[in-house]
Write a protein that holds these residues in place. Sequence first.
Motif, PDB file in Angstrom:
ATOM      1  N   TYR A 112      43.847  45.981  44.196  1.00 37.02           N
ATOM      2  CA  TYR A 112      43.183  47.138  43.610  1.00 37.02           C
ATOM      3  C   TYR A 112      41.831  47.385  44.261  1.00 37.02           C
ATOM      4  N   ASP A 113      41.403  48.649  44.204  1.00 31.93           N
ATOM      5  CA  ASP A 113      40.038  48.959  44.616  1.00 31.93           C
ATOM      6  C   ASP A 113      39.102  48.148  43.735  1.00 31.93           C
ATOM      7  N   GLY A 114      38.067  47.613  44.298  1.00 31.91           N
ATOM      8  CA  GLY A 114      37.145  46.784  43.546  1.00 31.91           C
ATOM      9  C   GLY A 114      37.376  45.303  43.774  1.00 31.91           C
ATOM     10  N   GLY A 115      38.442  44.961  44.496  1.00 28.88           N
ATOM     11  CA  GLY A 115      38.643  43.577  44.889  1.00 28.88           C
ATOM     12  C   GLY A 115      39.544  42.733  44.022  1.00 28.88           C
ATOM     13  N   THR A 116      40.071  43.277  42.927  1.00 32.72           N
ATOM     14  CA  THR A 116      40.973  42.469  42.106  1.00 32.72           C
ATOM     15  C   THR A 116      42.373  42.463  42.712  1.00 32.72           C
ATOM     16  N   ILE A 117      43.091  41.366  42.492  1.00 30.95           N
ATOM     17  CA  ILE A 117      44.434  41.211  43.044  1.00 30.95           C
ATOM     18  C   ILE A 117      45.357  40.705  41.936  1.00 30.95           C
TER      19      ILE A 117
END
Length: 88
Positions: free
Chosen positions: A27-32
């Motif tokens: 995801y945008d924002g760095g979460t996976i």
Amino acid sequence: MPFVIKWLIKEEASIIMLSTGAIQVRYDGGTILNLECPFDDVTFLDKFGIVTAVPLAKAVGLGRDDLRRRLDYITNNISEIVTRLSRN
């Protein structure tokens, strides 16, 4: 070592099918969010770098809004994700 078989780029996230059968959503924002094949385990890396690995059934009831939103995204887009990633 798993490798990327197919990918789908959407506005909110990049969705990747790995050679292990797992689906990874970045995801945008760095979460996976990683759905392990046969999709009964979830690994989630939040924006603070904290990794949570739990069975999918338990992930829904953890009470984490960030994880719930990402799971909802997958649920709402699963037919498109599967259709596009299944094409040759």
